[in-house]
Write a protein that holds these residues in place. Structure first.
Motif, mmCIF file in Angstrom:
data_model
loop_
_atom_site.group_PDB
_atom_site.id
_atom_site.type_symbol
_atom_site.label_atom_id
_atom_site.label_comp_id
_atom_site.label_asym_id
_atom_site.label_seq_id
_atom_site.Cartn_x
_atom_site.Cartn_y
_atom_site.Cartn_z
ATOM 1 N N LEU A 82 0.989 -1.428 -0.304
ATOM 2 C CA LEU A 82 -0.073 0.005 -0.009
ATOM 3 C C LEU A 82 0.768 1.496 -0.491
ATOM 4 N N GLY A 83 2.410 1.488 0.773
ATOM 5 C CA GLY A 83 2.573 2.349 0.544
ATOM 6 C C GLY A 83 3.536 2.340 -0.864
ATOM 7 N N SER A 84 3.923 1.929 -1.005
ATOM 8 C CA SER A 84 4.813 2.097 -2.676
ATOM 9 C C SER A 84 3.448 2.220 -3.554
ATOM 10 N N ALA A 85 2.227 1.643 -3.692
ATOM 11 C CA ALA A 85 1.546 2.164 -4.711
ATOM 12 C C ALA A 85 1.411 3.824 -3.942
ATOM 13 N N LEU A 86 0.743 4.104 -3.015
ATOM 14 C CA LEU A 86 0.901 5.385 -3.333
ATOM 15 C C LEU A 86 1.941 6.449 -3.202
ATOM 16 N N THR A 87 2.938 6.035 -2.941
ATOM 17 C CA THR A 87 4.411 6.745 -3.142
ATOM 18 C C THR A 87 4.610 7.677 -4.909
ATOM 19 N N LEU A 88 3.912 5.819 -5.455
ATOM 20 C CA LEU A 88 4.477 6.191 -6.604
ATOM 21 C C LEU A 88 3.955 6.609 -7.692
ATOM 22 N N GLY A 89 2.316 6.453 -7.368
ATOM 23 C CA GLY A 89 1.239 7.120 -8.168
ATOM 24 C C GLY A 89 1.261 8.830 -7.041
ATOM 25 N N MET A 90 1.300 9.303 -6.031
ATOM 26 C CA MET A 90 1.657 10.809 -5.483
ATOM 27 C C MET A 90 3.034 11.160 -5.799
ATOM 28 N N GLY A 91 3.877 10.295 -6.123
ATOM 29 C CA GLY A 91 5.164 11.101 -6.648
ATOM 30 C C GLY A 91 4.737 11.103 -8.059
ATOM 31 N N ALA A 92 4.687 10.077 -9.031
ATOM 32 C CA ALA A 92 4.590 10.628 -10.748
ATOM 33 C C ALA A 92 3.973 11.252 -11.015
ATOM 34 N N LEU A 93 2.243 12.069 -9.879
ATOM 35 C CA LEU A 93 1.591 12.859 -10.365
ATOM 36 C C LEU A 93 2.440 14.009 -10.090
ATOM 37 N N VAL A 94 2.724 14.592 -9.201
ATOM 38 C CA VAL A 94 3.886 15.785 -8.889
ATOM 39 C C VAL A 94 4.887 15.413 -9.246
ATOM 40 N N GLY A 111 -7.320 15.324 -23.232
ATOM 41 C CA GLY A 111 -6.835 16.296 -21.970
ATOM 42 C C GLY A 111 -5.389 16.183 -21.385
ATOM 43 N N HIS A 112 -5.114 17.328 -20.436
ATOM 44 C CA HIS A 112 -4.444 16.782 -19.115
ATOM 45 C C HIS A 112 -4.454 15.917 -18.360
ATOM 46 N N TRP A 113 -5.049 15.182 -18.153
ATOM 47 C CA TRP A 113 -5.114 14.193 -17.591
ATOM 48 C C TRP A 113 -5.203 12.700 -17.916
ATOM 49 N N GLY A 114 -5.346 12.803 -19.712
ATOM 50 C CA GLY A 114 -5.453 11.925 -20.680
ATOM 51 C C GLY A 114 -4.298 11.510 -21.575
ATOM 52 N N THR A 115 -3.296 12.569 -21.304
ATOM 53 C CA THR A 115 -1.932 12.702 -21.373
ATOM 54 C C THR A 115 -0.918 12.143 -20.790
ATOM 55 N N PHE A 116 -1.132 12.302 -19.803
ATOM 56 C CA PHE A 116 -0.462 11.931 -18.561
ATOM 57 C C PHE A 116 -0.339 10.269 -18.294
ATOM 58 N N LEU A 117 -1.535 10.444 -17.696
ATOM 59 C CA LEU A 117 -2.319 8.583 -17.514
ATOM 60 C C LEU A 117 -2.290 7.833 -18.565
ATOM 61 N N ARG A 118 -1.987 7.941 -19.997
ATOM 62 C CA ARG A 118 -2.267 7.382 -21.438
ATOM 63 C C ARG A 118 -0.955 6.985 -22.456
ATOM 64 N N ILE A 119 -0.129 8.350 -21.967
ATOM 65 C CA ILE A 119 0.804 8.788 -22.898
ATOM 66 C C ILE A 119 2.414 9.093 -22.055
ATOM 67 N N LEU A 175 2.783 7.792 -18.640
ATOM 68 C CA LEU A 175 2.919 7.489 -17.333
ATOM 69 C C LEU A 175 3.617 6.071 -18.175
ATOM 70 N N PRO A 176 2.789 5.502 -19.771
ATOM 71 C CA PRO A 176 3.731 4.376 -19.920
ATOM 72 C C PRO A 176 5.323 4.490 -20.233
ATOM 73 N N VAL A 177 5.387 5.517 -20.758
ATOM 74 C CA VAL A 177 6.541 5.646 -21.541
ATOM 75 C C VAL A 177 7.526 6.111 -20.439
ATOM 76 N N ALA A 178 7.168 6.402 -19.472
ATOM 77 C CA ALA A 178 8.226 6.087 -17.558
ATOM 78 C C ALA A 178 8.193 5.425 -16.927
ATOM 79 N N ARG A 179 7.770 4.404 -17.484
ATOM 80 C CA ARG A 179 7.519 2.656 -17.049
ATOM 81 C C ARG A 179 9.025 2.448 -16.155
ATOM 82 N N PRO A 180 10.180 2.743 -16.754
ATOM 83 C CA PRO A 180 11.656 2.114 -16.354
ATOM 84 C C PRO A 180 11.868 3.145 -15.169
ATOM 85 N N GLY A 181 11.477 4.673 -15.510
ATOM 86 C CA GLY A 181 12.144 5.589 -14.394
ATOM 87 C C GLY A 181 10.777 5.066 -13.040
ATOM 88 N N LEU A 182 9.407 4.566 -13.060
ATOM 89 C CA LEU A 182 9.178 3.987 -11.995
ATOM 90 C C LEU A 182 9.303 2.721 -11.531
#
Length: 312
Positions: free
Chosen positions: A114-126, A213-221, A223-230
């Protein structure tokens, strides 16, 4: 003969009689190339020596703990450096059931997941907002997260305890996971911000042109490209939260809410477990194995994320 022809013959042909030819400028000769083989060899030997020493310091205690988990208590105390006479798998069964390592293992898995999921979710968005959007106070927010990385944990233990108790986060597995994510967030933001800045801006522009939109660009484009960093950040976050000891020691008071590090430390000093060193080493091995599996499974992804973030 014209004057132009005389000049050409004077320049191209031999010099007129009675004149001394101008001395030719001698070409500078390159000196002998410096011999750097000795310095390079010395540096290689020195670096390899450091790596070998570090490997011995890491592998020998780990191997000794694993071998001790298959010994009896008499073998651990009487001859700690010998090989086990036989493989005693019952030590792991006893550690899992009698010593309640199984319950600590489940608690730790819940909290870290749970802690890792919250960290990656909030960290990627910020990190995405800081890296891709210009707004007043952008750099200030980024520097605040960097300062959060340098703040010692033990300095905030007392106010953290009262805040967690006031918010009903103390003595709770979900509450401990939230606190874990807060302490891991600065590192995730710092790393992912640098990674999002290396991604080509043309991807986001093409997504906006196609109607995202902004959310669609982040979630669909993006975020998947940044998978190695995640993946790279996720592995380090999991390792850090799995080995956390100070926070659960202060926040978790009920024995049924103990995590692995806290439970092992409590069992090591308890009177009822003081004479069973074989089961103690078995519990220690159980706590080490998930960390090794995670690191060995994602080793290439960690290296790819580090290199990609540095070179793009």
């Amino acid at each position: 003969m014209s004057l132009k022809t005389k000049l050409l013959k004077t320049e191209d042909g031999p010099p007129p009689p009675g004149t001394r030819p101008a001395p030719r400028a001698s070409r500078p000769t390159a000196g002998p190339a410096p011999d750097r083989s000795i310095g390079g060899t010395t540096l290689n030997v020195f670096s390899h020596g450091i790596l070998l020493t570090w490997t011995v310091l890491v592998v020998v205690p780990l191997a000794w703990a694993v071998l001790s988990s298959f010994k009896s208590t008499d073998e651990v105390i009487g001859d700690p450096w010998s090989l086990p006479s036989k493989l005693r798998w019952e030590n792991f069964v006893e550690a899992w059931t009698t010593a309640e390592i199984g319950r600590y293992f489940v608690n730790t898995t819940i909290v870290v997941a749970l802690g890792s999921a919250l960290t990656l979710g909030m960290g990627a968005l910020v990190a995405y907002v800081i890296a891709r959007y210009s707004f007043r106070g952008n750099r200030m927010v980024y520097y605040l997260f960097i300062v959060g990385m340098t703040f010692p944990t033990f300095l905030a233990i007392v106010p953290l305890f009262f805040i967690a108790r006031g918010l009903h986060l103390a003595n709770s597995l979900p509450g401990l996971a939230i606190i874990y994510s807060v302490y891991s967030l600065p590192f995730a933001v710092f790393f992912l911000t640098a990674y999002f800045r290396t991604l080509p801006a043309a991807l986001a522009e093409a997504a906006f042109i196609d109607g995202c939109g902004h959310w669609g660009t982040f979630l669909r484009i993006m975020l998947p490209v940044a998978r190695p960093g995640l993946v790279s950040v996720g592995v380090f976050v999991v390792l850090g939260q799995w080995n956390q000891y100070l926070l659960p020691l202060v926040l978790q008071s009920s024995p049924d809410k103990y995590v692995l590090s806290q439970g092992l430390a409590n069992l090591a000093v308890s009177q009822g477990y003081a004479g069973n060193w074989s089961a103690l080493f078995a519990g220690l091995t159980i706590s080490i194995l998930p960390v090794l599996v995670v690191f060995l499974s994602f080793q290439r992804q960690i290296q790819a994320g580090m290199v990609a973030g540095a070179l793009k």
